[in-house]
Enzyme design. Structure first.
Site, short mmCIF file in Angstrom:
data_model
loop_
_atom_site.label_atom_id
_atom_site.label_comp_id
_atom_site.label_asym_id
_atom_site.label_seq_id
_atom_site.Cartn_x
_atom_site.Cartn_y
_atom_site.Cartn_z
CE LYS A 68 7.54 -17.44 15.26
NZ LYS A 68 6.91 -16.18 14.93
CG ASP A 88 5.95 -25.69 16.11
OD1 ASP A 88 6.95 -25.01 15.80
OD2 ASP A 88 4.78 -25.28 15.96
CG PHE A 115 0.47 -20.20 17.81
CD1 PHE A 115 -0.83 -19.75 17.66
CD2 PHE A 115 1.38 -19.94 16.78
CE1 PHE A 115 -1.22 -19.03 16.53
CE2 PHE A 115 1.01 -19.24 15.65
CZ PHE A 115 -0.30 -18.78 15.53
N1 PLP Z 1 4.67 -22.65 15.42
C1 PLP Z 1 5.14 -21.85 16.38
C2 PLP Z 1 5.74 -22.46 17.61
C3 PLP Z 1 5.10 -20.46 16.23
O1 PLP Z 1 5.57 -19.67 17.21
C4 PLP Z 1 4.55 -19.92 15.05
C5 PLP Z 1 4.44 -18.47 14.86
O2 PLP Z 1 4.42 -17.69 15.78
C6 PLP Z 1 4.07 -20.80 14.06
C7 PLP Z 1 4.15 -22.16 14.28
C8 PLP Z 1 3.48 -20.29 12.78
O3 PLP Z 1 4.48 -19.76 11.97
P1 PLP Z 1 4.09 -18.79 10.74
O4 PLP Z 1 3.47 -17.56 11.33
O5 PLP Z 1 5.40 -18.53 10.05
O6 PLP Z 1 3.14 -19.53 9.88
#
Ligand code: PLP
Length: 394
Positions: free
Chosen positions: A251, A222, A137
């Site tokens: 986050k 990520d 994700f």
């Molecule tokens: N990458 C990871 C690993 C995530 O857990 C999330 C959100 O849950 C995102 C990217 C996307 O972040 P945002 O919702 O702040 O755009």
């Protein structure tokens, strides 16, 4: 307004894109939150793994008050102290040479994708493909949806930007097989959070790093969910024993104030030259002042050690529940990013916990996810386990 009024107003006017529980929160303090009807809950979700320091942490409140009195926002065509100091701190505590600041995780990943492509272009062109993992994700913008190898996230949004190929997670041979002459980077979560708290084998990232080196690929991690101490070290890559080329954060970085960051090492960092990328609100003075306070507090309050200790306590408690309730198939995770995989849908357990005053969530349908604030106490952990035990028993 009452909870029922807030819920009804929201359901009437907002896009119904979120599967929301009937909970309208109005206040928080530490690991506790209160709904609009005055009911108190123990927050083991940290509002989607965001409130790393818990709710209304004095350091965050102080940083917001102080910065709001000075200046809220400074254009990126001028300079601002909190932004400069935050970038310095992120570089000082990581592998990186340069920092791009933005407002969310998806934006941080967009920046990482663009930087990898620009680097490929600067190297003579022809290499732009990014390999990501099945079950990953990476966000909800078009490019990050394309990077997210999940049918349910992509459905209905085709055509997606091209340039992404997918391989099984925790499988270096599959990753190698997906490499083409156009590949420029591999982009992975150190632990797949939304994908169900999937922890790869201990040497996976080291093997991926070696693969990247052999094929001259960038390693993008990520760490939007795993970063900022969530796994017990500031970054999860430290425990994996690898040095990435690019890392993304969001986050927990602002512990509730929206901010994201993309960190990169030279020589790839050098590809973002003047005019290559940007954001109006990225590096906003208020958000940066708060992120600085979060970094300071992680150190000053020994929260990485607390994360490791409380994570071990929570995992041990869940392992005890696993022996008692065969519905729990596996307990996994690192630090305070913990999953309990059930043999059936986890939605009922999440609902019963909420009714009993504990907020947790469920990912990948069958996985209970526990991500309390890094400030969580032993008493909180024991209380959450007791509520969970009753929810599993009923
Ligand atoms: N990458 C990871 C690993 C995530 O857990 C999330 C959100 O849950 C995102 C990217 C996307 O972040 P945002 O919702 O702040 O755009």
């Amino acid at each position: 307004m009452t909870s029922a009024e807030i819920i009804s107003l929201s359901d009437r006017y907002l896009f119904p894109i979120y599967a929301r529980a009937p909970l309208a929160l109005v206040r928080g303090e530490g690991t506790r939150v209160w709904d609009a009807d005055g009911r108190c809950y123990l927050d083991f979700f940290s509002s989607t793994v965001v409130t790393a320091l818990g709710h209304a942490h004095p350091a965050v409140v102080h940083a917001i008050e102080e910065q709001a009195r000075r200046i809220l926002h400074v254009s990126n065509l001028h300079y601002c102290e909190p932004q400069a100091r935050l970038a310095e701190q992120l570089v000082a505590h990581s592998f990186a040479d340069r920092v791009f600041l933005c407002n969310s995780g998806a934006e941080a990943n967009e920046a990482a994708i663009k930087l990898a492509r620009k680097y490929g272009h600067d190297q003579g062109g022809g290499r732009y493909e990014i390999l990501t993992a099945l079950g990953s994700f990476h966000g909800r913008t078009l490019a990050t949806v394309a990077a997210t190898a999940q049918e349910k996230v992509q459905a209905g949004f085709q055509p997606l930007p091209e340039g992404f190929r997918y391989a099984a997670f925790d499988d270096v041979a599959a990753l190698e097989a997906a490499i083409t002459p156009r590949t420029i980077a591999v982009m992975l979560e150190p632990i797949q959070g939304e994908g169900g708290v999937v922890v790869p084998r201990a040497d996976y990232l080291r093997q991926v790093r070696r693969l990247c080196d052999r094929h001259q690929l960038l390693l993008i991690l990520d760490e939007i969910q795993t970063g900022m101490g969530r796994t017990g070290t500031l970054f999860a890559y430290e425990q994996a024993g690898v040095t990435p080329d690019i890392v993304t954060l969001a986050k927990g970085l602002g512990s509730g104030v929206p901010i994201g960051a993309m960190l990169a090492a030279d020589p790839v960092a050098a590809s973002f030259v003047t005019g290559a990328h940007g954001s109006t609100f990225g590096g906003n003075a208020l958000a940066c002042a708060v992120a600085l306070a979060v970094l300071d507090t992680l150190r000053a309050e020994g929260l990485l050690a607390n994360c490791q200790q409380m994570g071990a306590r929570l995992r041990a408690g869940l392992a005890r529940l696993q022996r008692k309730f065969p519905v729990i198939q596996e307990v996994r995770g690192q630090g305070l990013l913990i999953g309990a995989a059930l043999s059936e849908s986890a939605a009922g357990v999440v609902e019963r916990c909420l009714a009993a005053g504990l907020i947790i969530n469920c990912t990948a349908q069958r996985v209970l996810r526990f991500t309390p604030p890094l400030t969580v106490s032993a008493a909180d952990v024991d209380e959450a386990l007791a509520i969970l035990e009753r929810a599993l028993a009923s």
